[in-house]
Design an enzyme around this catalytic site. Structure first.
Site, mmCIF file in Angstrom:
data_model
loop_
_atom_site.group_PDB
_atom_site.id
_atom_site.type_symbol
_atom_site.label_atom_id
_atom_site.label_comp_id
_atom_site.label_asym_id
_atom_site.label_seq_id
_atom_site.Cartn_x
_atom_site.Cartn_y
_atom_site.Cartn_z
ATOM 1 N N THR A 175 21.179 17.172 51.017
ATOM 2 C CA THR A 175 20.980 16.556 52.326
ATOM 3 C C THR A 175 20.905 15.044 52.167
ATOM 4 O O THR A 175 20.404 14.542 51.162
ATOM 5 C CB THR A 175 19.652 17.088 52.909
ATOM 6 O OG1 THR A 175 19.779 18.473 53.184
ATOM 7 C CG2 THR A 175 19.274 16.357 54.181
ATOM 8 N N ARG A 203 20.799 30.062 61.203
ATOM 9 C CA ARG A 203 19.631 29.400 60.624
ATOM 10 C C ARG A 203 19.727 27.882 60.761
ATOM 11 O O ARG A 203 20.742 27.269 60.485
ATOM 12 C CB ARG A 203 19.498 29.776 59.145
ATOM 13 C CG ARG A 203 18.297 29.142 58.427
ATOM 14 C CD ARG A 203 18.640 27.882 57.695
ATOM 15 N NE ARG A 203 17.498 27.326 56.958
ATOM 16 C CZ ARG A 203 17.507 26.151 56.340
ATOM 17 N NH1 ARG A 203 18.595 25.410 56.362
ATOM 18 N NH2 ARG A 203 16.431 25.715 55.716
ATOM 19 N N VAL A 204 18.630 27.275 61.204
ATOM 20 C CA VAL A 204 18.529 25.824 61.337
ATOM 21 C C VAL A 204 17.306 25.360 60.554
ATOM 22 O O VAL A 204 16.224 25.937 60.690
ATOM 23 C CB VAL A 204 18.400 25.393 62.812
ATOM 24 C CG1 VAL A 204 18.197 23.885 62.915
ATOM 25 C CG2 VAL A 204 19.635 25.812 63.605
ATOM 26 N N GLY A 205 17.461 24.343 59.750
ATOM 27 C CA GLY A 205 16.356 23.821 58.965
ATOM 28 C C GLY A 205 15.625 22.688 59.649
ATOM 29 O O GLY A 205 15.679 22.535 60.871
ATOM 30 N N ASP A 206 14.984 21.867 58.862
ATOM 31 C CA ASP A 206 14.142 20.799 59.422
ATOM 32 C C ASP A 206 14.906 19.567 59.849
ATOM 33 O O ASP A 206 14.426 18.798 60.691
ATOM 34 C CB ASP A 206 13.080 20.395 58.388
ATOM 35 C CG ASP A 206 13.713 19.789 57.133
ATOM 36 O OD1 ASP A 206 14.604 20.442 56.549
ATOM 37 O OD2 ASP A 206 13.326 18.683 56.731
ATOM 38 N N THR A 226 13.924 15.777 52.852
ATOM 39 C CA THR A 226 14.890 16.626 52.168
ATOM 40 C C THR A 226 14.154 17.668 51.342
ATOM 41 O O THR A 226 13.142 17.368 50.715
ATOM 42 C CB THR A 226 15.815 15.805 51.241
ATOM 43 O OG1 THR A 226 16.638 16.691 50.477
ATOM 44 C CG2 THR A 226 15.034 14.911 50.297
ATOM 45 N N GLY A 227 14.638 18.887 51.370
ATOM 46 C CA GLY A 227 13.990 19.949 50.608
ATOM 47 C C GLY A 227 14.135 21.288 51.306
ATOM 48 O O GLY A 227 15.067 21.505 52.088
ATOM 49 N N GLY A 229 13.668 23.449 54.010
ATOM 50 C CA GLY A 229 13.399 23.127 55.398
ATOM 51 C C GLY A 229 12.309 23.917 56.076
ATOM 52 O O GLY A 229 11.562 23.384 56.904
#
Length: 307
Positions: A175, A203-206, A226-227, A229
């Site tokens: 990211t 799926r959606v991350g942070d 970053t990481g 999520g």
């Protein structure tokens, strides 16, 4: 004060470069440096922090070494779904997109949402249609294909599991994000990602969630994360750093370190963040083996890239 200033990241994790990988490492570092230099030049030329972080992230989206834009990972369906967000600390306006396919630069669409709509986030097929109507550049599937990403997908395809793009030794390509403070003391943040390899069900991350992976507020700071999520979402990590500063009286360094090295780690989350406050103070904590990141401010004559 050390303003203007800009900080970028290319994802948490680490890369193990072998003796034959010197060219790859050079390309990786040169891409980070290019994004940093272009963003800082705009700051020096009087552009806003928001414009500058958008530019820096778009440069990284154009490089296939990062899990954003051109280098995005494969989903369970063999597609590329991209998320991005941007926030202006002066106005607290934000724009975000989730689940974009085919769009060359998702961060530019997110910025357009910030500037030209009353919304914060748009997602899925309608977000793709929005990008088409606004004449953003689309690319064919071949543009987003890389053998590395394909191989990562094939290793876990059909197993029903998802994987961070930088999971495993020597496979960190992540990211991207940027934070900046301009000459007027306004801060901004932008983040872009292709998500997790083999992700399913939308799926959606942070990254596109304001307060989780991206946040900016002139009262405190600008943050890009970053990481993993899910942990950043549960911990509302980006906003938590800001809150510790605004309501707890912590410095940027104190707040960022507390969240990354204590709160996130206790939860089991891995990752890092980059941050800058309105005075140009910078923090770049991470709890993984490494995090490629870079910084430049008015007191430095050279770009600093850290592994």
């Amino acid at each position: 004060m050390n303003i203007p200033a800009i900080v970028i990241h290319g994802g948490s994790g680490t890369i193990t470069f072998g003796s034959k990988d010197s060219e790859l490492k050079t390309l990786y570092l040169e891409s980070l440096e290019s994004a940093l230099e272009e963003g800082f030049k705009m700051l020096k030329d009087g552009y806003s922090a928001t414009e500058c972080v958008c530019k820096a992230v778009s440069v990284l989206e154009d490089c296939n070494l990062f899990n954003a834009g051109k280098g995005s990972v494969f989903t369970a369906k063999g597609e590329h779904e991209m998320d991005a967000a941007i926030m202006d600390g002066k106005t607290l306006k934000a724009g975000a997109v989730a689940g974009l396919r085919g769009v060359k630069n998702p961060v530019l669409v997110a910025y357009d949402v910030l500037q030209n709509t009353p919304f914060v986030m748009i997602a899925g097929e309608e977000a793709i249609e929005y990008a088409r109507q606004k004449n953003f550049k689309f690319e064919t599937d071949s543009y987003f294909f890389s053998q590395l990403r394909y191989n990562q997908w094939q290793e876990i395809k059909g197993e029903g599991e998802m994987q961070l793009d930088h999971s495993g030794e020597g496979t960190k390509f992540g990211t991207v994000g940027a934070v900046a403070v301009d000459a007027e003391g306004n801060v901004a943040a932008a983040t872009s990602t292709g998500g997790m390899t083999n992700k399913a069900w939308g799926r959606v991350g942070d990254t596109p969630l304001i307060g989780s992976g991206t946040y900016a507020n002139n009262r405190t700071c600008a943050i890009s994360c970053t990481g993993h999520g899910e942990y950043f979402i549960r911990g509302v990590v980006a906003y938590d750093v800001s809150c510790r500063m605004e309501y707890g009286g912590k410095t940027l360094e104190q707040a960022a370190n507390k969240v990354i090295h204590e709160k996130l780690k206790v939860m089991g989350g891995e990752g890092g963040l980059i941050a800058v406050d309105t005075s140009g103070n910078i923090s770049m904590p991470f709890n993984t083996k490494g995090m490629y990141r870079g910084m430049k401010n008015s007191t430095q004559t050279i770009t600093r890239i850290f592994e």
